[in-house]
Scaffold this active site. Structure first.
Site, mmCIF file in Angstrom:
data_model
loop_
_atom_site.group_PDB
_atom_site.id
_atom_site.type_symbol
_atom_site.label_atom_id
_atom_site.label_comp_id
_atom_site.label_asym_id
_atom_site.label_seq_id
_atom_site.Cartn_x
_atom_site.Cartn_y
_atom_site.Cartn_z
ATOM 1 N N CYS A 132 28.713 -37.102 -8.968
ATOM 2 C CA CYS A 132 28.295 -37.027 -7.560
ATOM 3 C C CYS A 132 28.669 -35.696 -6.913
ATOM 4 C CB CYS A 132 28.881 -38.187 -6.768
ATOM 5 S SG CYS A 132 28.274 -39.777 -7.330
ATOM 6 N N HIS B 95 28.650 -36.539 0.796
ATOM 7 C CA HIS B 95 28.028 -37.320 -0.277
ATOM 8 C C HIS B 95 27.813 -38.747 0.233
ATOM 9 C CE1 HIS B 95 27.184 -39.247 -3.995
ATOM 10 N NE2 HIS B 95 28.359 -39.840 -4.082
ATOM 11 N N ASN C 62 23.129 -44.409 -3.017
ATOM 12 C CA ASN C 62 23.801 -43.279 -3.670
ATOM 13 C C ASN C 62 22.907 -42.745 -4.793
ATOM 14 O OD1 ASN C 62 25.430 -41.524 -5.079
ATOM 15 N ND2 ASN C 62 27.191 -42.893 -5.228
#
Ligand code: COA
Length: 334
Positions: A121, A261, A291
C-alpha cells in the site's frame, strides 16, 4: 525550462489519469456472500462499495494501461517521450515477469526503462520518491508512475475480515523536471519486517512455494491480523506525517490537503487527529473504491485534481504490507 544545471532538478507531478472497473460490489452484495452487513462495514471501515474487474482479461496490466492512456490523452503526450515506466503493484499480471514492460509496450513507450516496484500500500509513495530521485539525477526526463492493483485476484470472498476492504483500480502520474519552484519536496519513510508475518499472502513465494495443499487451505489469498495492522497503520502514518511537518517547518494550518492511503476511514480519522488538520482538508474516496492498495493515493490525485492550485501544499501518507510506510510533501505544480 530555466534552471541552474549544477543543481539537481526538482521533480513535479505534471499530469494524472485513472481507471476503475465499471462493476460495483456493494456492501449489500457482500452481505449475500458472507456473514456481514452494510451497517457494520460502513461504521467499521467507511466503505460503501468497491470496483471489481470481473472480466478475466482485465488484470492489473490492463487497468494500468487504461490509466496511462487516460493521462496521455488528457495532456496529448507522445508516449515515445516517456523514458521510464514504473508500475507499483502487489498483483502483477504474472508472478514472474514484471507488468511494467507489458504496459510500456502497449502504450507505445517501448524505449523506456520499465520495471515494477513492490511496496504494497506504500507502493505509490515509494514510487514517487524513486521517480523524483530519477528526475533529480538528471538521467531521466519523463517518468510515468502507475499504481495499480487487482486486489480481487488475491481476496478470499468467503473471509469477511478481508473481502469487505479491498477493491480494484489504477491511476497514473507523470513525473518531470518542474518548470517552476513547485514539486516533490521530500519524504519521511520507514519499515518494519515484522509486517511480513502480520499481513501477507502466505504461499506462492520462495519461502513457501505453492502446492496443492496450500491451495486447498486458501494460502494463496491475502491474510492479515486486522486489529494489529490497524494500530501500526495509525501510529506510522501519523508519526511520519508529523516528522515531515517538523522537517519542513510546516504547521498544520499551512497544509492545503492531506491525501492518506485509503485503508479504513477510522485509520484516516485517527491520522488526521494526530496531525491536527481540519477534516475538510483530508481527501477521501474510500467510500466508493475501498482499499485499492497501490492505487489509492493516485486515485485521490485524479479525483481531486481540479481542486488543486499551483503552490498548494499536499501531504501524502501511506502504510502497507512489509511493513512499509511514509509521508511525502508536495507543492502542487499546476
Ligand atoms: N462483518 C461483521 N462482523 C465482522 C466482520 C464483518 N465483515 N469482520 C469482523 N467482524 C467481527 C469479528 O469477528 C469480531 O467479532 P467478535 O468480537 O465476536 O470476535 C468483531 O467484528 C471485531 O473484529 P475486529 O477484527 O476487532 O474488527 P475491527 O474493528 O478491527 O475491524 C478491520 C476489522 C479488518 C476492518 C480493521 O481491523 C482494519 O481495517 N484493519 C486494518 C486493515 C488494513 O488496513 N489492511 C491493509 C493494510 S494497508
Amino acid at each position: 525550462m530555466n534552471r541552474d544545471r549544477s543543481l539537481p532538478a526538482k521533480a513535479a507531478i505534471t499530469a494524472v489519469g485513472s481507471y476503475v472497473p465499471e462493476d460495483i460490489l456493494s456492501n449489500q452484495d457482500l452481505a449475500q456472500m458472507v456473514d456481514t452487513n452494510d451497517e457494520w462495514i460502513r461504521s467499521r471501515t467507511g466503505i460503501v462499495e468497491r470496483r471489481i474487474a470481473r472480466n478475466p482479461e482485465h488484470a492489473t496490466g490492463y487497468m494500468a494501461i487504461q490509466a496511462a492512456q487516460s493521462l496521455l490523452q488528457k495532456k496529448n503526450i507522445d508516449p515515445t517521450t516517456i523514458d521510464v515506466v514504473l508500475v507499483a503493484t502487489i498483483t502483477p499480471d504474472y508472478t514472474v515477469s514484471p507488468t511494467a514492460p507489458y504496459v510500456a509496450t502497449e502504450i507505445g513507450a517501448g524505449g523506456a526503462l520499465a520495471f515494477d516496484l513492490q511496496a504494497a500500500c506504500s507502493g505509490f509513495l515509494y514510487g514517487l520518491s524513486t521517480a523524483s530521485a530519477m528526475i533529480a539525477s538528471g538521467l531521466h526526463q519523463r517518468v510515468l508512475l502507475i499504481g495499480a492493483d487487482k486486489m480481487s485476484s488475491i481476496v478470499d470472498y468467503s473471509d469477511r475480515s478481508t473481502c469487505i476492504i479491498f477493491g480494484d483500480g489504477a491511476a497514473a502520474v507523470l513525473v518531470e523536471p518542474s518548470d517552476n519552484q513547485w514539486g516533490y519536496e521530500g519524504g519521511v519513510f520507514g519499515n518494519n519486517g515484522i509486517g511480513s508475518q502480520l499481513l501477507n499472502v502466505p504461499h506462492g513465494g520462495s519461502r513457501q512455494p505453492f502446492n496443492a495443499d496450500s491451495y486447498a487451505a486458501g494460502q494463496h489469498y491475502i491474510q492479515q491480523e486486522g486489529r494489529t495492522v490497524f494500530k501500526y497503520a495509525v501510529n506510522h502514518m501519523a508519526s511520519s506525517s508529523l516528522a515531515l511537518l517538523d522537517r519542513y517547518n510546516l504547521t498544520a494550518d499551512q497544509i492545503n490537503y492531506v491525501l492518506p492511503h485509503q485503508a479504513n476511514k477510522r485509520i484516516i480519522d485517527a491520522t488526521r487527529e494526530a496531525i491536527g488538520v481540519e477534516e475538510e482538508k483530508v481527501l477521501t474516496n474510500i467510500a466508493h473504491y475501498g482499499n485499492t492498495t497501490a492505487a489509492t493515493i493516485p486515485l485521490l490525485l485524479s479525483d481531486f485534481e481540479q481542486q488543486f492550485s499551483p503552490g498548494d501544499r499536499l501531504i501524502l501518507t501511506a502504510f502497507g504490507g512489509g511493513f512499509t510506510w511514509g509521508a511525502a510533501y508536495i507543492t502542487w505544480n499546476y
